[in-house]
Design an enzyme around this catalytic site. Sequence first.
Site, mmCIF file in Angstrom:
data_model
loop_
_atom_site.group_PDB
_atom_site.id
_atom_site.type_symbol
_atom_site.label_atom_id
_atom_site.label_comp_id
_atom_site.label_asym_id
_atom_site.label_seq_id
_atom_site.Cartn_x
_atom_site.Cartn_y
_atom_site.Cartn_z
ATOM 1 N N TYR A 1 -0.924 1.925 16.813
ATOM 2 C CA TYR A 1 -1.886 1.325 15.879
ATOM 3 C C TYR A 1 -3.202 2.118 15.898
ATOM 4 O O TYR A 1 -3.707 2.550 14.855
ATOM 5 C CB TYR A 1 -2.089 -0.140 16.258
ATOM 6 N N LEU B 1 0.819 -1.219 0.000
ATOM 7 C CA LEU B 1 0.000 0.000 0.000
ATOM 8 C C LEU B 1 0.851 1.267 0.000
ATOM 9 O O LEU B 1 0.363 2.348 -0.347
ATOM 10 C CB LEU B 1 -0.922 0.000 1.223
ATOM 11 N N LYS C 1 -5.026 4.505 12.933
ATOM 12 C CA LYS C 1 -6.406 4.359 12.449
ATOM 13 C C LYS C 1 -7.173 5.685 12.620
ATOM 14 O O LYS C 1 -8.017 6.030 11.786
ATOM 15 C CB LYS C 1 -7.116 3.234 13.200
ATOM 16 N N SER D 1 -14.122 -6.822 17.775
ATOM 17 C CA SER D 1 -13.315 -8.045 17.707
ATOM 18 C C SER D 1 -14.057 -9.021 16.808
ATOM 19 O O SER D 1 -15.054 -9.614 17.239
ATOM 20 C CB SER D 1 -13.152 -8.660 19.096
ATOM 21 N N VAL E 1 -1.542 -2.735 8.815
ATOM 22 C CA VAL E 1 -1.115 -3.331 10.079
ATOM 23 C C VAL E 1 -2.330 -3.379 11.008
ATOM 24 O O VAL E 1 -3.037 -2.384 11.162
ATOM 25 C CB VAL E 1 0.029 -2.500 10.694
HETATM 26 P P1 NAI Z 1 -4.900 -9.103 9.237
HETATM 27 O O1 NAI Z 1 -3.630 -8.602 9.813
HETATM 28 O O2 NAI Z 1 -5.179 -10.557 9.260
HETATM 29 O O3 NAI Z 1 -5.036 -8.590 7.728
HETATM 30 C C1 NAI Z 1 -4.466 -7.384 7.275
HETATM 31 C C2 NAI Z 1 -3.868 -7.631 5.908
HETATM 32 O O4 NAI Z 1 -3.233 -6.423 5.465
HETATM 33 C C3 NAI Z 1 -2.788 -8.728 5.925
HETATM 34 O O5 NAI Z 1 -3.118 -9.768 5.027
HETATM 35 C C4 NAI Z 1 -1.529 -7.995 5.540
HETATM 36 O O6 NAI Z 1 -0.653 -8.772 4.718
HETATM 37 C C5 NAI Z 1 -2.044 -6.776 4.791
HETATM 38 N N1 NAI Z 1 -1.059 -5.689 4.827
HETATM 39 C C6 NAI Z 1 -0.308 -5.279 5.876
HETATM 40 N N2 NAI Z 1 0.540 -4.323 5.504
HETATM 41 C C7 NAI Z 1 0.330 -4.121 4.186
HETATM 42 C C8 NAI Z 1 0.901 -3.256 3.223
HETATM 43 N N3 NAI Z 1 1.906 -2.401 3.536
HETATM 44 N N4 NAI Z 1 0.442 -3.314 1.968
HETATM 45 C C9 NAI Z 1 -0.544 -4.177 1.611
HETATM 46 N N5 NAI Z 1 -1.135 -5.016 2.465
HETATM 47 C C10 NAI Z 1 -0.698 -4.984 3.751
HETATM 48 O O7 NAI Z 1 -6.070 -8.312 9.975
HETATM 49 P P2 NAI Z 1 -7.624 -8.627 10.019
HETATM 50 O O8 NAI Z 1 -7.965 -9.150 11.343
HETATM 51 O O9 NAI Z 1 -8.034 -9.362 8.816
HETATM 52 O O10 NAI Z 1 -8.219 -7.147 9.964
HETATM 53 C C11 NAI Z 1 -8.545 -6.522 8.743
HETATM 54 C C12 NAI Z 1 -8.677 -5.031 8.993
HETATM 55 O O11 NAI Z 1 -9.657 -4.795 9.975
HETATM 56 C C13 NAI Z 1 -7.390 -4.369 9.476
HETATM 57 O O12 NAI Z 1 -7.277 -3.091 8.884
HETATM 58 C C14 NAI Z 1 -7.595 -4.254 10.961
HETATM 59 O O13 NAI Z 1 -6.895 -3.149 11.494
HETATM 60 C C15 NAI Z 1 -9.099 -4.060 11.054
HETATM 61 N N6 NAI Z 1 -9.637 -4.549 12.320
HETATM 62 C C16 NAI Z 1 -9.800 -5.905 12.537
HETATM 63 C C17 NAI Z 1 -10.308 -6.349 13.731
HETATM 64 C C18 NAI Z 1 -10.585 -7.797 14.003
HETATM 65 O O14 NAI Z 1 -11.173 -8.095 15.033
HETATM 66 N N7 NAI Z 1 -10.201 -8.724 13.139
HETATM 67 C C19 NAI Z 1 -10.658 -5.398 14.812
HETATM 68 C C20 NAI Z 1 -10.431 -4.015 14.476
HETATM 69 C C21 NAI Z 1 -9.953 -3.625 13.264
HETATM 70 C C1 15L Z 2 -8.039 -4.927 16.501
HETATM 71 O O1 15L Z 2 -7.985 -3.788 16.059
HETATM 72 C C2 15L Z 2 -7.211 -6.025 15.937
HETATM 73 O O2 15L Z 2 -7.026 -5.858 14.545
HETATM 74 C C3 15L Z 2 -7.758 -7.397 16.215
HETATM 75 O O3 15L Z 2 -6.758 -8.353 15.925
HETATM 76 C C4 15L Z 2 -8.227 -7.534 17.664
HETATM 77 O O4 15L Z 2 -7.155 -7.483 18.513
HETATM 78 C C5 15L Z 2 -9.224 -6.437 17.970
HETATM 79 O O5 15L Z 2 -8.750 -5.152 17.623
HETATM 80 C C6 15L Z 2 -9.650 -6.399 19.443
HETATM 81 O O6 15L Z 2 -9.574 -5.334 20.051
HETATM 82 O O7 15L Z 2 -10.103 -7.422 19.941
#
Ligand code: NAI
Ligand code: 15L
Length: 273
Positions: free
Chosen positions: A144, A60, A148, A173, A82
């Site tokens: 982080y 990105l 955001k 979450s 991230v």
């Molecule tokens: P994840 O870490 O599994 O997925 C994020 C993806 O972004 C990864 O596949 C990674 O390779 C990619 N990425 C990282 N740096 C990059 C870069 N420089 N260029 C291109 N791609 C890059 O995270 P997850 O859990 O799938 O979350 C997805 C989104 O939702 C994230 O933005 C995260 O901050 C947000 N989020 C997720 C939560 C959750 O409970 N899963 C909670 C709050 C926010």
């Molecule tokens: C987030 O922002 C993270 O991406 C996810 O992995 C969880 O830790 C979530 O928050 C959380 O607060 O549970």
Amino acid sequence: MLATPASPLRFKRLLLTGAAGGLGRELRQRLARYCDTLRLSDIADLGAAAPGEECMPLDLADAAGVHQLLEGVDAVVHLGGVSTEQPWAPILAANIVGVYNLYEAARKTGVTRVIFASSNHVMGFWRQNQVIDADTAPRPDGLYGLSKAFGEDVARLYFDRYGIETLVVRIGSSFPEPQNRRMLATWMSYDDLERLVVAGLTAPVVGWSVIYGISDNATAFYDNSKARHIGYRPQDSSDAFRAKVEAAQPVLDMNDPATLYQGGAFVRTGPFE
Ligand code: NAI
Ligand code: 15L
């Protein structure tokens, strides 16, 4: 399982960033039926493109690459970046430079709607006995969360100046099940994630709006009443997991900041330890 019957609303091409991540892999399966072509991107391996998919791996932080990525798409679901507390350099590249690149590319290519995966960690230093809403001031709990918060402000600037609409989703979450007592309040099922993203993509008017990404949990830190115009109706609840979670974590340490603050363990993770 998919959350809803096939929608008659079809996009020509949707872009999903972060498609190799935990939520990206879920939405990759689920968004395909809402569009003719699902464009997928990530810095990590995306595997082979299925019929109806096109894969465009990139960092990105690569502005020219991000410009190409947005060409010809109707809307963006931006999950890439991230997703945990990490050192500043990767956060800067993905969540600061990357988000700027995304919105600049949207402006130049004429993309007018983005679903931005923000995080509850924008608000992590509010206490767990406070209920906050879309207008509550940010209190990031680390680098982080701070990144955001920046992304949310970039989105707001590009709406105010250029009319690019963004639904900011402060995801709680989103995992298969809530993993601890805090997540009884912050949990969102994958089916509800799909419902929320589709609501954001199809709502007639989004402007710049904030919604908290949670299921219909009995306990919640967040009040989504100011986001009724999005039309998100969660169908799931962490309540089904309450007994199991409470049995696994019977005692809470009330002197632990992770118990007191909404951000949980993030408030004491990383550079502020
Ligand atoms: P994840 O870490 O599994 O997925 C994020 C993806 O972004 C990864 O596949 C990674 O390779 C990619 N990425 C990282 N740096 C990059 C870069 N420089 N260029 C291109 N791609 C890059 O995270 P997850 O859990 O799938 O979350 C997805 C989104 O939702 C994230 O933005 C995260 O901050 C947000 N989020 C997720 C939560 C959750 O409970 N899963 C909670 C709050 C926010
Ligand atoms: C987030 O922002 C993270 O991406 C996810 O992995 C969880 O830790 C979530 O928050 C959380 O607060 O549970």
